[in-house]
Design a protein around this motif. Structure first.
Motif, PDB file in Angstrom:
ATOM      1  N   LEU A 121     -34.540-130.347 -53.064  1.00 47.00           N
ATOM      2  CA  LEU A 121     -35.629-129.474 -52.054  1.00 47.00           C
ATOM      3  C   LEU A 121     -36.881-129.626 -52.623  1.00 47.00           C
ATOM      4  O   LEU A 121     -37.168-129.129 -53.906  1.00 47.00           O
ATOM      5  CB  LEU A 121     -35.182-128.028 -51.804  1.00 47.00           C
ATOM      6  CG  LEU A 121     -35.923-127.445 -51.012  1.00 47.00           C
ATOM      7  CD1 LEU A 121     -35.972-127.905 -49.517  1.00 47.00           C
ATOM      8  CD2 LEU A 121     -35.793-125.769 -51.052  1.00 47.00           C
ATOM      9  N   GLY A 122     -37.905-129.947 -51.887  1.00 47.35           N
ATOM     10  CA  GLY A 122     -39.392-129.914 -52.216  1.00 47.35           C
ATOM     11  C   GLY A 122     -39.602-128.216 -52.200  1.00 47.35           C
ATOM     12  O   GLY A 122     -40.178-127.566 -53.044  1.00 47.35           O
ATOM     13  N   GLN A 123     -39.687-127.674 -50.862  1.00 51.58           N
ATOM     14  CA  GLN A 123     -40.101-126.456 -50.613  1.00 51.58           C
ATOM     15  C   GLN A 123     -39.527-125.907 -49.482  1.00 51.58           C
ATOM     16  O   GLN A 123     -39.120-126.796 -48.274  1.00 51.58           O
ATOM     17  CB  GLN A 123     -41.859-126.370 -50.333  1.00 51.58           C
ATOM     18  CG  GLN A 123     -42.136-125.059 -50.098  1.00 51.58           C
ATOM     19  CD  GLN A 123     -41.692-123.819 -51.218  1.00 51.58           C
ATOM     20  OE1 GLN A 123     -40.464-123.629 -51.157  1.00 51.58           O
ATOM     21  NE2 GLN A 123     -42.729-123.242 -52.074  1.00 51.58           N
ATOM     22  N   VAL A 124     -39.116-124.736 -49.326  1.00 51.18           N
ATOM     23  CA  VAL A 124     -38.368-123.852 -48.121  1.00 51.18           C
ATOM     24  C   VAL A 124     -39.631-123.231 -47.538  1.00 51.18           C
ATOM     25  O   VAL A 124     -40.283-122.315 -48.105  1.00 51.18           O
ATOM     26  CB  VAL A 124     -37.393-123.155 -48.179  1.00 51.18           C
ATOM     27  CG1 VAL A 124     -37.449-122.196 -49.512  1.00 51.18           C
ATOM     28  CG2 VAL A 124     -37.002-122.575 -46.887  1.00 51.18           C
ATOM     29  N   HIS A 125     -40.300-123.573 -46.391  1.00 49.50           N
ATOM     30  CA  HIS A 125     -41.226-122.823 -45.456  1.00 49.50           C
ATOM     31  C   HIS A 125     -40.557-121.805 -44.744  1.00 49.50           C
ATOM     32  O   HIS A 125     -39.690-122.178 -43.845  1.00 49.50           O
ATOM     33  CB  HIS A 125     -42.173-123.560 -44.788  1.00 49.50           C
ATOM     34  CG  HIS A 125     -42.989-124.396 -45.716  1.00 49.50           C
ATOM     35  ND1 HIS A 125     -44.256-124.464 -46.176  1.00 49.50           N
ATOM     36  CD2 HIS A 125     -42.438-125.569 -46.486  1.00 49.50           C
ATOM     37  CE1 HIS A 125     -44.665-125.213 -46.969  1.00 49.50           C
ATOM     38  NE2 HIS A 125     -43.727-125.982 -47.247  1.00 49.50           N
ATOM     39  N   PHE A 126     -40.742-120.648 -44.882  1.00 49.12           N
ATOM     40  CA  PHE A 126     -40.075-119.577 -44.193  1.00 49.12           C
ATOM     41  C   PHE A 126     -40.808-119.484 -42.821  1.00 49.12           C
ATOM     42  O   PHE A 126     -42.150-119.463 -42.672  1.00 49.12           O
ATOM     43  CB  PHE A 126     -40.216-118.009 -44.645  1.00 49.12           C
ATOM     44  CG  PHE A 126     -40.040-116.948 -43.956  1.00 49.12           C
ATOM     45  CD1 PHE A 126     -38.407-116.847 -43.572  1.00 49.12           C
ATOM     46  CD2 PHE A 126     -40.624-116.093 -43.286  1.00 49.12           C
ATOM     47  CE1 PHE A 126     -37.941-115.753 -42.771  1.00 49.12           C
ATOM     48  CE2 PHE A 126     -40.447-115.135 -42.426  1.00 49.12           C
ATOM     49  CZ  PHE A 126     -39.190-114.942 -42.204  1.00 49.12           C
ATOM     50  N   ALA A 127     -40.037-119.722 -41.615  1.00 52.88           N
ATOM     51  CA  ALA A 127     -40.599-119.425 -40.306  1.00 52.88           C
ATOM     52  C   ALA A 127     -40.856-118.044 -40.027  1.00 52.88           C
ATOM     53  O   ALA A 127     -40.247-117.213 -39.570  1.00 52.88           O
ATOM     54  CB  ALA A 127     -39.518-120.145 -39.291  1.00 52.88           C
ATOM     55  N   VAL A 128     -42.250-117.950 -39.919  1.00 52.98           N
ATOM     56  CA  VAL A 128     -42.653-116.383 -39.718  1.00 52.98           C
ATOM     57  C   VAL A 128     -42.441-115.872 -38.437  1.00 52.98           C
ATOM     58  O   VAL A 128     -42.336-114.733 -38.360  1.00 52.98           O
ATOM     59  CB  VAL A 128     -44.213-116.503 -40.122  1.00 52.98           C
ATOM     60  CG1 VAL A 128     -45.125-115.230 -39.652  1.00 52.98           C
ATOM     61  CG2 VAL A 128     -44.519-116.859 -41.372  1.00 52.98           C
ATOM     62  N   LYS A 129     -42.077-116.627 -37.437  1.00 49.65           N
ATOM     63  CA  LYS A 129     -41.750-115.956 -36.219  1.00 49.65           C
ATOM     64  C   LYS A 129     -40.433-115.113 -36.152  1.00 49.65           C
ATOM     65  O   LYS A 129     -40.241-114.144 -35.312  1.00 49.65           O
ATOM     66  CB  LYS A 129     -41.552-117.069 -34.971  1.00 49.65           C
ATOM     67  CG  LYS A 129     -40.492-118.082 -35.364  1.00 49.65           C
ATOM     68  CD  LYS A 129     -40.142-119.019 -34.252  1.00 49.65           C
ATOM     69  CE  LYS A 129     -41.102-119.970 -34.018  1.00 49.65           C
ATOM     70  NZ  LYS A 129     -41.089-121.031 -34.901  1.00 49.65           N
ATOM     71  N   SER A 130     -39.738-115.394 -37.360  1.00 50.19           N
ATOM     72  CA  SER A 130     -38.381-114.797 -37.313  1.00 50.19           C
ATOM     73  C   SER A 130     -38.594-113.339 -37.771  1.00 50.19           C
ATOM     74  O   SER A 130     -37.672-112.565 -37.562  1.00 50.19           O
ATOM     75  CB  SER A 130     -37.414-115.777 -38.019  1.00 50.19           C
ATOM     76  OG  SER A 130     -37.860-116.001 -39.438  1.00 50.19           O
ATOM     77  N   ASN A 131     -39.315-112.992 -38.490  1.00 47.33           N
ATOM     78  CA  ASN A 131     -40.085-111.827 -39.063  1.00 47.33           C
ATOM     79  C   ASN A 131     -41.056-111.850 -39.549  1.00 47.33           C
ATOM     80  O   ASN A 131     -41.546-112.213 -40.503  1.00 47.33           O
ATOM     81  CB  ASN A 131     -39.015-111.206 -39.945  1.00 47.33           C
ATOM     82  CG  ASN A 131     -38.885-109.527 -40.129  1.00 47.33           C
ATOM     83  OD1 ASN A 131     -39.887-109.084 -40.486  1.00 47.33           O
ATOM     84  ND2 ASN A 131     -37.615-109.076 -40.100  1.00 47.33           N
ATOM     85  N   PHE A 132     -42.212-110.797 -39.072  1.00 46.50           N
ATOM     86  CA  PHE A 132     -43.394-110.941 -39.455  1.00 46.50           C
ATOM     87  C   PHE A 132     -43.877-109.562 -40.128  1.00 46.50           C
ATOM     88  O   PHE A 132     -45.038-109.218 -40.316  1.00 46.50           O
ATOM     89  CB  PHE A 132     -44.310-111.334 -38.506  1.00 46.50           C
ATOM     90  CG  PHE A 132     -44.350-110.850 -37.095  1.00 46.50           C
ATOM     91  CD1 PHE A 132     -44.783-109.491 -37.119  1.00 46.50           C
ATOM     92  CD2 PHE A 132     -43.657-111.568 -36.219  1.00 46.50           C
ATOM     93  CE1 PHE A 132     -44.604-109.075 -35.591  1.00 46.50           C
ATOM     94  CE2 PHE A 132     -43.339-110.898 -34.960  1.00 46.50           C
ATOM     95  CZ  PHE A 132     -44.000-109.752 -34.727  1.00 46.50           C
ATOM     96  N   ASN A 133     -42.745-108.681 -40.496  1.00 43.40           N
ATOM     97  CA  ASN A 133     -43.166-107.529 -41.231  1.00 43.40           C
ATOM     98  C   ASN A 133     -43.841-107.900 -42.530  1.00 43.40           C
ATOM     99  O   ASN A 133     -43.325-108.687 -43.275  1.00 43.40           O
ATOM    100  CB  ASN A 133     -41.804-106.903 -41.456  1.00 43.40           C
ATOM    101  CG  ASN A 133     -41.683-105.642 -42.325  1.00 43.40           C
ATOM    102  OD1 ASN A 133     -42.390-105.651 -43.707  1.00 43.40           O
ATOM    103  ND2 ASN A 133     -41.399-104.688 -41.966  1.00 43.40           N
ATOM    104  N   LEU A 134     -44.725-107.306 -42.957  1.00 43.01           N
ATOM    105  CA  LEU A 134     -45.752-107.492 -43.731  1.00 43.01           C
ATOM    106  C   LEU A 134     -45.176-107.441 -45.378  1.00 43.01           C
ATOM    107  O   LEU A 134     -45.251-108.387 -46.042  1.00 43.01           O
ATOM    108  CB  LEU A 134     -47.085-106.749 -43.951  1.00 43.01           C
ATOM    109  CG  LEU A 134     -48.067-107.397 -44.730  1.00 43.01           C
ATOM    110  CD1 LEU A 134     -48.519-108.755 -44.140  1.00 43.01           C
ATOM    111  CD2 LEU A 134     -49.350-106.516 -44.280  1.00 43.01           C
ATOM    112  N   ASP A 135     -44.213-106.393 -45.660  1.00 38.88           N
ATOM    113  CA  ASP A 135     -43.599-106.329 -46.730  1.00 38.88           C
ATOM    114  C   ASP A 135     -42.546-107.449 -46.637  1.00 38.88           C
ATOM    115  O   ASP A 135     -42.290-107.936 -48.081  1.00 38.88           O
ATOM    116  CB  ASP A 135     -42.780-104.830 -46.801  1.00 38.88           C
ATOM    117  CG  ASP A 135     -44.014-103.872 -46.918  1.00 38.88           C
ATOM    118  OD1 ASP A 135     -44.878-104.234 -47.803  1.00 38.88           O
ATOM    119  OD2 ASP A 135     -43.912-102.569 -46.309  1.00 38.88           O
TER     120      ASP A 135
END
Ligand SMILES: Cc1ncc(COP(=O)(O)O)c(C=O)c1O
Length: 357
Positions: free
Chosen positions: A54-68
């Protein structure tokens, strides 16, 4: 190995790998509360990062945008995948840099694209011919270079709900293969806009991992064809979509599903040269939270029994979407549980959750 994330211990509903009793979060109950266990998120990111290729996993922010939660995911070493400038700003607030962010989405506006290009976004995944035109105009006007990906639809059915199967011939998302070829041709002659990535995203809540194999069979030759025209191409973005079983919160089963996908990637991509990116959302966060609510009213009619809670779609939209099944464990937690548990022995709950009532 089975590892239940929701289980009863001594009559208490417990959550997470450390089986924390949920009763402690409702001692002075005033209103519905979302409780997250970050151990669950950390564990999943570790599983994914266990894929050595794996190079990088980019978290899909739409699935949870809670700041913490975003901060936690950033600190765990992920990038972000976003679909609006709002999500970019949220990600920046959480500590991500522009160089960590992939800008996806089918409906990006000219203003959003300019904003992102001016600030040096890592990658924009293009989903239409008209978006490519806009990006070329903007990069020329601003005199900025920009790295782009093309999101291609390999015409593979993700075998999920039809509204979230997103890489078919007639999908509103992504580019069909022919239009993709036309975009590659344009990009091979464009100076400021560099084709750095090919991406595909089959859909969401995918439980049958073999659909990824079908997609790679189409996308690998397509990638080589594109690379022959655009030699800067060196990222293969494999999207997200891996699902979870909503009828059974078992992290052992989730891990097996991920390991199946990982071994598919290892088998299919070992002879291939590219930096691999993932855009995973649901699989990282969906298991990590529970919504605790109170039963306000118990209502019987001759045909059905209802527990009316002090929560609803404003707190959890999912059950109202796409015929989603969503188990309601929390409702059998409250004090009412003790009084009415025999009424609740409907079979369905027990079957769904394996919870002794
Ligand atoms: C382009 C893109 N990437 C990634 C995701 C994340 O999908 P999931 O949460 O199913 O992993 C989505 C979800 O809609 C998406 O549209």
């Amino acid at each position: 190995m089975s590892r239940k994330l929701l289980q009863y211990k001594n009559g208490n509903l417990c959550f997470g790998p450390n089986a924390v009793p949920l009763s402690k979060f409702v001692e002075n109950y005033k209103q519905p509360v979302l409780v997250y266990d970050l151990n669950i998120i950390r564990e999943r990111i570790n599983w994914i990062k266990g894929w050595k290729g794996l190079g990088q996993v980019h978290f899909a922010v739409k699935s949870n945008f809670n700041l913490d939660i975003l901060k936690f995911i950033k600190n765990a070493g992920c990038g972000a995948d976003v679909v609006s400038v709002g999500e970019i700003k949220r990600s920046l607030e959480a500590g991500f840099a522009m160089s960590d962010i992939i800008f996806s989405g089918v409906g990006k506006s000219r203003e959003e694209l300019s904003w992102a290009i001016e600030r040096g976004i890592y990658q924009i995944n293009i989903e239409s011919h008209s978006e490519l035109k806009k990006i070329i105009e903007i990069s020329e006007r601003l005199g900025r270079n920009v790295s782009v990906g093309l999101r291609i639809n390999p015409e593979v059915d993700a075998e999920t709900h039809k509204s979230i199967s997103t890489a078919l011939k007639d999908s509103k998302f992504g580019l069909d293969m022919q239009t993709g070829r036309e975009c590659i041709e344009i990009l091979s002659k464009t100076k400021n806009v560099k084709l750095k990535a090919l991406s595909f995203h089959l859909g969401s809540q995918i439980l049958n991992i073999s659909v990824y194999e079908k997609a790679l069979a189409v996308m690998k030759p397509y990638y080589l064809e594109a690379k022959a025209k655009c030699p800067d191409l060196d990222r293969f973005d494999l999207g997200g979509g891996i699902g979870i079983d909503y009828t059974d919160a078992d992290s052992g089963v989730d891990q097996s599903r991920w390991l199946l996908l990982q071994s598919l990637y290892e088998k299919e991509l070992s002879d291939f040269k590219a930096t691999y990116l993932l855009e995973i959302g649901r699989f990282i966060v969906a298991r990590s939270g529970v919504l605790l609510a109170r039963v306000e009213i118990i209502k019987n009619n001759p045909f059905k029994k209802f527990l009316v809670l002090d929560t609803g779609m404003t707190h959890i939209m999912r059950p109202a979407l796409y015929n989603a099944f969503h188990g309601h464990c929390a409702r059998i937690y409250t004090d009412c549980r003790r009084r009415i548990c025999s009424d609740l022995r409907c079979g369905r709950l027990r079957k769904c959750h394996g919870i002794p009532l």
